[in-house]
Design a protein around this motif. Structure first.
Motif, PDB file in Angstrom:
ATOM      1  N   ASP A   1      -4.437  -2.385  22.208  1.00  0.00           N
ATOM      2  CA  ASP A   1      -4.269  -3.794  21.879  1.00  0.00           C
ATOM      3  C   ASP A   1      -2.820  -4.221  22.113  1.00  0.00           C
ATOM      4  N   ALA A   2      -2.651  -5.360  22.770  1.00  0.00           N
ATOM      5  CA  ALA A   2      -1.316  -5.881  23.060  1.00  0.00           C
ATOM      6  C   ALA A   2      -1.339  -7.397  22.917  1.00  0.00           C
ATOM      7  N   TYR A   3      -0.287  -7.930  22.313  1.00  0.00           N
ATOM      8  CA  TYR A   3      -0.181  -9.361  22.087  1.00  0.00           C
ATOM      9  C   TYR A   3       1.218  -9.831  22.451  1.00  0.00           C
ATOM     10  N   THR A   4       1.279 -11.048  22.992  1.00  0.00           N
ATOM     11  CA  THR A   4       2.553 -11.711  23.191  1.00  0.00           C
ATOM     12  C   THR A   4       2.653 -12.829  22.158  1.00  0.00           C
ATOM     13  N   VAL A   5       3.699 -12.779  21.337  1.00  0.00           N
ATOM     14  CA  VAL A   5       3.931 -13.807  20.326  1.00  0.00           C
ATOM     15  C   VAL A   5       5.025 -14.721  20.842  1.00  0.00           C
ATOM     16  N   THR A   6       4.692 -16.001  21.022  1.00  0.00           N
ATOM     17  CA  THR A   6       5.656 -16.978  21.525  1.00  0.00           C
ATOM     18  C   THR A   6       5.850 -18.070  20.487  1.00  0.00           C
ATOM     19  N   ILE A   7       7.101 -18.306  20.120  1.00  0.00           N
ATOM     20  CA  ILE A   7       7.430 -19.384  19.181  1.00  0.00           C
ATOM     21  C   ILE A   7       8.176 -20.455  19.957  1.00  0.00           C
ATOM     22  N   ASP A   8       7.540 -21.607  20.154  1.00  0.00           N
ATOM     23  CA  ASP A   8       8.159 -22.696  20.914  1.00  0.00           C
ATOM     24  C   ASP A   8       9.193 -23.441  20.082  1.00  0.00           C
ATOM     25  N   ASP A   9       8.851 -23.662  18.815  1.00  0.00           N
ATOM     26  CA  ASP A   9       9.748 -24.404  17.925  1.00  0.00           C
ATOM     27  C   ASP A   9       9.600 -23.807  16.539  1.00  0.00           C
ATOM     28  N   ALA A  10      10.530 -22.910  16.174  1.00  0.00           N
ATOM     29  CA  ALA A  10      10.388 -22.153  14.926  1.00  0.00           C
ATOM     30  C   ALA A  10      11.258 -22.705  13.807  1.00  0.00           C
ATOM     31  N   SER A  11      11.679 -23.950  13.904  1.00  0.00           N
ATOM     32  CA  SER A  11      12.602 -24.482  12.906  1.00  0.00           C
ATOM     33  C   SER A  11      12.040 -24.398  11.493  1.00  0.00           C
ATOM     34  N   ASP A  12      10.724 -24.534  11.350  1.00  0.00           N
ATOM     35  CA  ASP A  12      10.128 -24.515  10.019  1.00  0.00           C
ATOM     36  C   ASP A  12       9.156 -23.358   9.808  1.00  0.00           C
ATOM     37  N   VAL A  13       9.188 -22.364  10.709  1.00  0.00           N
ATOM     38  CA  VAL A  13       8.217 -21.270  10.621  1.00  0.00           C
ATOM     39  C   VAL A  13       8.958 -19.932  10.506  1.00  0.00           C
ATOM     40  N   PRO A  14       8.630 -19.115   9.498  1.00  0.00           N
ATOM     41  CA  PRO A  14       9.275 -17.804   9.366  1.00  0.00           C
ATOM     42  C   PRO A  14       8.777 -16.834  10.444  1.00  0.00           C
ATOM     43  N   LYS A  15       9.654 -16.491  11.389  1.00  0.00           N
ATOM     44  CA  LYS A  15       9.248 -15.668  12.526  1.00  0.00           C
ATOM     45  C   LYS A  15       8.750 -14.288  12.099  1.00  0.00           C
ATOM     46  N   GLU A  16       9.476 -13.654  11.152  1.00  0.00           N
ATOM     47  CA  GLU A  16       9.086 -12.300  10.756  1.00  0.00           C
ATOM     48  C   GLU A  16       7.644 -12.269  10.261  1.00  0.00           C
ATOM     49  N   ALA A  17       7.263 -13.286   9.499  1.00  0.00           N
ATOM     50  CA  ALA A  17       5.904 -13.346   8.955  1.00  0.00           C
ATOM     51  C   ALA A  17       4.882 -13.504  10.070  1.00  0.00           C
ATOM     52  N   VAL A  18       5.212 -14.312  11.075  1.00  0.00           N
ATOM     53  CA  VAL A  18       4.281 -14.542  12.178  1.00  0.00           C
ATOM     54  C   VAL A  18       4.117 -13.272  13.014  1.00  0.00           C
ATOM     55  N   VAL A  19       5.222 -12.579  13.297  1.00  0.00           N
ATOM     56  CA  VAL A  19       5.156 -11.344  14.076  1.00  0.00           C
ATOM     57  C   VAL A  19       4.396 -10.266  13.292  1.00  0.00           C
ATOM     58  N   ALA A  20       4.671 -10.165  11.993  1.00  0.00           N
ATOM     59  CA  ALA A  20       3.943  -9.202  11.160  1.00  0.00           C
ATOM     60  C   ALA A  20       2.457  -9.540  11.144  1.00  0.00           C
ATOM     61  N   ALA A  21       2.141 -10.821  11.067  1.00  0.00           N
ATOM     62  CA  ALA A  21       0.741 -11.256  11.050  1.00  0.00           C
ATOM     63  C   ALA A  21       0.030 -10.864  12.335  1.00  0.00           C
ATOM     64  N   ALA A  22       0.728 -10.877  13.480  1.00  0.00           N
ATOM     65  CA  ALA A  22       0.120 -10.483  14.751  1.00  0.00           C
ATOM     66  C   ALA A  22      -0.351  -9.034  14.686  1.00  0.00           C
ATOM     67  N   CYS A  23       0.422  -8.182  13.993  1.00  0.00           N
ATOM     68  CA  CYS A  23       0.019  -6.788  13.824  1.00  0.00           C
ATOM     69  C   CYS A  23      -1.119  -6.676  12.822  1.00  0.00           C
TER      70      CYS A  23
END
Length: 200
Positions: free
Chosen positions: A170-192
């Motif tokens: 399994d492989a995923y690309t996580v792209t954040i276009d505008d992360a001003s209001d989104v916690p990146k670590e949480a989104v990347v962890a969620a992908a896993c």
């Protein structure tokens, strides 16, 4: 007044002290060992590694930095959660940073990133293909087809994507276009996490 204007929307308030995810694109790839993941930045450097602890009553995913230092842990809120909440705890401060809340549905894989104290939504991760989501729940072979997810901020605005890729692992690309209001670590962890849980 929207709900997001009542609660803190500055993603800095939800930063994890042990990691600094400054890129807007990350590659998440499962290793040969089931439910073990490596996260690489746009330069190809490993910035996080996560592995599900097996034989735990509560599902637990500890993450370390690229240097092997403890980063954070994602832990289920209930015993053997099929659908429920998962808290991200900062290894440096010991504090809960955000909570990942899964809304179980046959036709959609929907995760909400919330403030751990107020429950205010900070971001939502939603599968794009309802038919594929349903098949993944019903037919094991459907998990071989990579899913795609869209990331929204608290107001429902598009801020990024999680794109599954055809691969032996399994492989995923996580792209954040505008992360001003989104916690990146949480989104990347969620992908896993969502990959590990949806393939149980």
């Amino acid at each position: 007044m929207t709900e997001s204007s009542v609660f803190p929307s500055d993603s800095d308030a939800y930063d994890i002290s042990t990691v600094d995810l400054a890129d807007d694109r990350y590659e998440v790839k499962q290793s040969a060992i089931r439910n073990k993941y490596a996260v690489r930045d746009s330069a190809g450097d490993v910035v996080l590694r996560g592995k599900q602890k097996m034989f735990k009553l509560k599902e637990e995913f500890p993450f370390v930095t690229g240097d092997g230092e403890d980063a954070f842990t994602v832990k289920a809120g209930g015993i053997m959660d099929v659908a429920g909440s998962y808290a991200i705890r900062d290894a440096g401060t010991g504090e809960e940073v955000v909570v990942l809340d899964e809304e179980f549905s046959l036709f959609v894989e929907n995760w909400t990133v919330r403030d751990p104290e107020t429950g205010a939504p900070l971001a939502t991760i939603r599968s794009k293909n309802k038919l594929l989501s349903a098949l993944r729940h019903l037919v094991g072979l459907a998990n071989l087809v990579p899913n795609k997810y869209e990331i929204f901020d608290a107001d429902g605005g598009h801020v990024g994507d999680i794109e599954g890729k055809f691969s032996l692992r399994d492989a995923y690309t996580v792209t954040i276009d505008d992360a001003s209001d989104v916690p990146k670590e949480a989104v990347v962890a969620a992908a896993c996490i969502l990959d590990a849980l949806e393939n149980k």
